[in-house]
Motif scaffolding. Structure first.
Motif, PDB file in Angstrom:
ATOM      1  N   ARG A 241     -44.705   3.359   5.723  1.00 13.06           N
ATOM      2  CA  ARG A 241     -44.947   1.909   5.759  1.00 13.06           C
ATOM      3  C   ARG A 241     -44.864   1.238   4.393  1.00 13.06           C
ATOM      4  NH1 ARG A 241     -50.338   1.244   4.466  1.00 13.06           N
ATOM      5  NH2 ARG A 241     -51.615   3.082   4.782  1.00 13.06           N
ATOM      6  N   SER A 242     -44.884   2.013   3.294  1.00  8.74           N
ATOM      7  CA  SER A 242     -44.804   1.409   1.961  1.00  8.74           C
ATOM      8  C   SER A 242     -44.288   2.447   0.967  1.00  8.74           C
ATOM      9  CB  SER A 242     -46.179   0.917   1.513  1.00  8.74           C
ATOM     10  OG  SER A 242     -47.025   2.014   1.226  1.00  8.74           O
ATOM     11  N   PRO A 243     -43.804   2.003  -0.194  1.00  9.66           N
ATOM     12  CA  PRO A 243     -43.340   2.964  -1.213  1.00  9.66           C
ATOM     13  C   PRO A 243     -44.459   3.901  -1.699  1.00  9.66           C
ATOM     14  CG  PRO A 243     -42.513   0.772  -1.708  1.00  9.66           C
ATOM     15  CD  PRO A 243     -43.489   0.626  -0.581  1.00  9.66           C
ATOM     16  N   GLU A 244     -45.669   3.385  -1.778  1.00  8.27           N
ATOM     17  CA  GLU A 244     -46.791   4.213  -2.234  1.00  8.27           C
ATOM     18  C   GLU A 244     -47.068   5.341  -1.238  1.00  8.27           C
ATOM     19  OE1 GLU A 244     -46.614   0.413  -4.004  1.00  8.27           O
ATOM     20  OE2 GLU A 244     -47.071   0.769  -1.896  1.00  8.27           O
ATOM     21  N   VAL A 245     -47.076   4.981   0.046  1.00  8.07           N
ATOM     22  CA  VAL A 245     -47.297   5.977   1.098  1.00  8.07           C
ATOM     23  C   VAL A 245     -46.141   6.978   1.110  1.00  8.07           C
ATOM     24  CG1 VAL A 245     -47.425   6.286   3.609  1.00  8.07           C
ATOM     25  CG2 VAL A 245     -48.728   4.462   2.518  1.00  8.07           C
TER      26      VAL A 245
ATOM     27  N   GLU B 208     -46.572   9.453  -1.719  1.00 13.21           N
ATOM     28  CA  GLU B 208     -47.670  10.375  -1.429  1.00 13.21           C
ATOM     29  C   GLU B 208     -47.244  11.453  -0.424  1.00 13.21           C
ATOM     30  OE1 GLU B 208     -51.920  10.278   0.981  1.00 13.21           O
ATOM     31  OE2 GLU B 208     -51.104   8.402   0.188  1.00 13.21           O
ATOM     32  N   TRP B 209     -46.681  11.034   0.700  1.00 10.15           N
ATOM     33  CA  TRP B 209     -46.343  11.991   1.757  1.00 10.15           C
ATOM     34  C   TRP B 209     -45.102  12.806   1.428  1.00 10.15           C
ATOM     35  CZ3 TRP B 209     -49.437  13.843   5.230  1.00 10.15           C
ATOM     36  CH2 TRP B 209     -50.584  13.120   5.546  1.00 10.15           C
ATOM     37  N   SER B 210     -44.216  12.263   0.615  1.00  5.66           N
ATOM     38  CA  SER B 210     -43.042  13.018   0.199  1.00  5.66           C
ATOM     39  C   SER B 210     -43.483  14.229  -0.620  1.00  5.66           C
ATOM     40  CB  SER B 210     -42.114  12.121  -0.619  1.00  5.66           C
ATOM     41  OG  SER B 210     -41.033  12.843  -1.090  1.00  5.66           O
ATOM     42  N   GLU B 211     -44.431  14.000  -1.515  1.00  7.77           N
ATOM     43  CA  GLU B 211     -44.930  15.089  -2.351  1.00  7.77           C
ATOM     44  C   GLU B 211     -45.763  16.077  -1.530  1.00  7.77           C
ATOM     45  OE1 GLU B 211     -47.783  15.729  -6.235  1.00  7.77           O
ATOM     46  OE2 GLU B 211     -46.790  13.799  -5.960  1.00  7.77           O
TER      47      GLU B 211
ATOM     48  N   SER C  30     -45.708  16.677   1.809  1.00  4.13           N
ATOM     49  CA  SER C  30     -44.997  17.362   2.891  1.00  4.13           C
ATOM     50  C   SER C  30     -43.672  17.989   2.467  1.00  4.13           C
ATOM     51  CB  SER C  30     -44.720  16.376   4.031  1.00  4.13           C
ATOM     52  OG  SER C  30     -45.914  15.817   4.498  1.00  4.13           O
ATOM     53  N   LYS C  31     -43.251  17.713   1.233  1.00  4.37           N
ATOM     54  CA  LYS C  31     -41.965  18.217   0.732  1.00  4.37           C
ATOM     55  C   LYS C  31     -40.804  17.778   1.641  1.00  4.37           C
ATOM     56  CE  LYS C  31     -43.864  20.362  -2.677  1.00  4.37           C
ATOM     57  NZ  LYS C  31     -44.325  19.428  -3.661  1.00  4.37           N
ATOM     58  N   VAL C  32     -40.828  16.485   2.005  1.00  2.69           N
ATOM     59  CA  VAL C  32     -39.754  15.885   2.800  1.00  2.69           C
ATOM     60  C   VAL C  32     -39.373  14.556   2.155  1.00  2.69           C
ATOM     61  CG1 VAL C  32     -40.479  16.938   4.981  1.00  2.69           C
ATOM     62  CG2 VAL C  32     -41.344  14.686   4.365  1.00  2.69           C
ATOM     63  N   ASP C  33     -38.217  14.022   2.529  1.00  2.11           N
ATOM     64  CA  ASP C  33     -37.827  12.697   2.051  1.00  2.11           C
ATOM     65  C   ASP C  33     -38.538  11.646   2.893  1.00  2.11           C
ATOM     66  OD1 ASP C  33     -36.095  14.021   0.366  1.00  2.11           O
ATOM     67  OD2 ASP C  33     -34.316  13.632   1.583  1.00  2.11           O
ATOM     68  N   CYS C  34     -38.978  10.572   2.248  1.00  2.00           N
ATOM     69  CA  CYS C  34     -39.628   9.471   2.965  1.00  2.00           C
ATOM     70  C   CYS C  34     -38.848   8.187   2.710  1.00  2.00           C
ATOM     71  CB  CYS C  34     -41.066   9.280   2.491  1.00  2.00           C
ATOM     72  SG  CYS C  34     -42.188  10.558   3.061  1.00  2.00           S
ATOM     73  N   ILE C  35     -38.659   7.441   3.755  1.00  2.00           N
ATOM     74  CA  ILE C  35     -37.935   6.175   3.684  1.00  2.00           C
ATOM     75  C   ILE C  35     -38.873   5.081   4.167  1.00  2.00           C
ATOM     76  CG2 ILE C  35     -35.927   4.916   4.570  1.00  2.00           C
ATOM     77  CD1 ILE C  35     -34.969   8.022   5.118  1.00  2.00           C
ATOM     78  N   THR C  36     -38.906   3.980   3.438  1.00  2.00           N
ATOM     79  CA  THR C  36     -39.776   2.873   3.837  1.00  2.00           C
ATOM     80  C   THR C  36     -39.041   1.950   4.815  1.00  2.00           C
ATOM     81  OG1 THR C  36     -39.092   1.359   2.092  1.00  2.00           O
ATOM     82  CG2 THR C  36     -40.885   2.903   1.568  1.00  2.00           C
ATOM     83  N   LEU C  37     -39.777   1.054   5.411  1.00  2.00           N
ATOM     84  CA  LEU C  37     -39.187   0.081   6.335  1.00  2.00           C
ATOM     85  C   LEU C  37     -38.189  -0.820   5.620  1.00  2.00           C
ATOM     86  CD1 LEU C  37     -42.409  -0.877   8.325  1.00  2.00           C
ATOM     87  CD2 LEU C  37     -40.519   0.571   9.108  1.00  2.00           C
ATOM     88  N   ASP C  38     -38.351  -0.971   4.297  1.00  2.00           N
ATOM     89  CA  ASP C  38     -37.415  -1.788   3.512  1.00  2.00           C
ATOM     90  C   ASP C  38     -36.213  -0.993   3.021  1.00  2.00           C
ATOM     91  OD1 ASP C  38     -38.911  -4.124   3.746  1.00  2.00           O
ATOM     92  OD2 ASP C  38     -40.161  -3.586   2.014  1.00  2.00           O
ATOM     93  N   GLY C  39     -36.188   0.324   3.301  1.00  2.00           N
ATOM     94  CA  GLY C  39     -35.045   1.139   2.906  1.00  2.00           C
ATOM     95  C   GLY C  39     -35.204   1.845   1.576  1.00  2.00           C
ATOM     96  N   ASP C  40     -36.369   1.745   0.960  1.00  2.00           N
ATOM     97  CA  ASP C  40     -36.600   2.477  -0.287  1.00  2.00           C
ATOM     98  C   ASP C  40     -36.744   3.955   0.053  1.00  2.00           C
ATOM     99  OD1 ASP C  40     -36.629   0.093  -1.750  1.00  2.00           O
ATOM    100  OD2 ASP C  40     -38.761  -0.201  -1.353  1.00  2.00           O
ATOM    101  N   LEU C  41     -36.276   4.823  -0.838  1.00  2.00           N
ATOM    102  CA  LEU C  41     -36.282   6.257  -0.582  1.00  2.00           C
ATOM    103  C   LEU C  41     -37.075   6.978  -1.653  1.00  2.00           C
ATOM    104  CD1 LEU C  41     -35.120   8.808   0.872  1.00  2.00           C
ATOM    105  CD2 LEU C  41     -33.199   8.654  -0.720  1.00  2.00           C
ATOM    106  N   CYS C  42     -37.917   7.890  -1.203  1.00  2.00           N
ATOM    107  CA  CYS C  42     -38.652   8.775  -2.097  1.00  2.00           C
ATOM    108  C   CYS C  42     -38.293  10.194  -1.670  1.00  2.00           C
ATOM    109  CB  CYS C  42     -40.154   8.528  -1.976  1.00  2.00           C
ATOM    110  SG  CYS C  42     -41.112   9.521  -3.115  1.00  2.00           S
ATOM    111  N   THR C  43     -37.545  10.913  -2.504  1.00  2.00           N
ATOM    112  CA  THR C  43     -37.075  12.241  -2.112  1.00  2.00           C
ATOM    113  C   THR C  43     -38.148  13.290  -2.339  1.00  2.00           C
ATOM    114  OG1 THR C  43     -36.167  12.885  -4.250  1.00  2.00           O
ATOM    115  CG2 THR C  43     -34.732  11.589  -2.794  1.00  2.00           C
ATOM    116  N   ARG C  44     -37.964  14.415  -1.660  1.00  2.00           N
ATOM    117  CA  ARG C  44     -38.928  15.519  -1.801  1.00  2.00           C
ATOM    118  C   ARG C  44     -38.900  16.111  -3.210  1.00  2.00           C
ATOM    119  NH1 ARG C  44     -35.743  17.123   2.617  1.00  2.00           N
ATOM    120  NH2 ARG C  44     -33.834  18.166   2.010  1.00  2.00           N
ATOM    121  N   LYS C  45     -37.850  15.792  -3.961  1.00  2.00           N
ATOM    122  CA  LYS C  45     -37.748  16.287  -5.338  1.00  2.00           C
ATOM    123  C   LYS C  45     -38.363  15.304  -6.332  1.00  2.00           C
ATOM    124  CE  LYS C  45     -33.668  18.897  -4.168  1.00  2.00           C
ATOM    125  NZ  LYS C  45     -32.230  19.056  -4.306  1.00  2.00           N
ATOM    126  N   GLY C  46     -38.894  14.173  -5.812  1.00  2.00           N
ATOM    127  CA  GLY C  46     -39.588  13.222  -6.666  1.00  2.00           C
ATOM    128  C   GLY C  46     -38.797  11.992  -7.058  1.00  2.00           C
ATOM    129  N   ALA C  47     -37.520  11.949  -6.745  1.00  2.00           N
ATOM    130  CA  ALA C  47     -36.714  10.777  -7.127  1.00  2.00           C
ATOM    131  C   ALA C  47     -37.052   9.589  -6.234  1.00  2.00           C
ATOM    132  CB  ALA C  47     -35.231  11.112  -7.001  1.00  2.00           C
TER     133      ALA C  47
END
Length: 185
Positions: free
Chosen positions: A81-85, A88-91, A93-110
């Motif tokens: 639901r947000s870049p902060e979430v 948090e969950w990417s780190e 769960s070791k998965v990529d997380c995408i926000t509703l706005d399309g921002d991406l947080c990869t499991r590698k931290g990018a």
């Protein structure tokens, strides 16, 4: 990320055949995903929280025959639901997380995000291509319909012109007969 534009095929033999054709005709490069070769984690586990949910289950509808390909592309990705979430969950769960706005947080931290120029969107270009093809087909059908209608109208006009000529000829004959009868009196 770019696997969204890969081409799904049934086997590696089909992929090899298509690649040969691409090479022979110099049509460019394409990445093929042979269903017979895809390896997916069937036991993937996702967090049970209101903050994130599996992207594949939440946002993507597909033909069940393509389950392996869809898992290959979308598994191990969460919708947050947000870049902060997402961070948090990417780190955690070791998965990529995408926000509703399309921002991406990869499991590698990018982290990637920001403004997306819709004029350069491949998905938008593809949708516009499909729409243009459909419009072209519809215009072709309308052209064929109007052409057939015009041919029918031309046939009707030709018939009417023939009827007029026939009637004019008949009128001329009747006029001559009347003149002949009047002259004979």
């Amino acid at each position: 990320q770019n696997s969204l534009f890969h081409v799904i095929v049934d086997t590696d033999a089909t992929a090899a055949l298509l690649m040969r054709r691409l090479e022979e005709n110099r049509l460019g490069r394409v990445t093929f995903l042979p269903l017979s070769q895809l390896r997916v984690d069937v036991n993937a586990r996702y967090p049970q929280t209101n903050d994130v949910m599996p992207l594949l289950q939440a946002c993507v509808e597909y033909d069940p025959k393509l389950t392996r390909a869809m898992q290959h592309v979308f598994d191990r990705k969460l919708l947050a639901r947000s870049p902060e979430v997402a961070a948090e969950w990417s780190e955690k769960s070791k998965v990529d997380c995408i926000t509703l706005d399309g921002d991406l947080c990869t499991r590698k931290g990018a982290l990637s995000g920001g403004y997306v120029d819709l004029q350069k969107s491949r998905l938008k270009a593809y949708a516009e291509k499909i729409k243009a093809e459909n419009d072209f087909r519809a215009a072709g059908q309308e052209h064929r319909r109007l052409k057939a209608e015009a041919q029918q109208i031309n046939q009707d006009v030709t018939k009417i012109v023939d009827d007029i000529k026939r009637l004019q000829h008949k009128e001329t004959q009747i006029s001559r007969q009347i003149q002949s009868l009047e002259a004979g009196r």
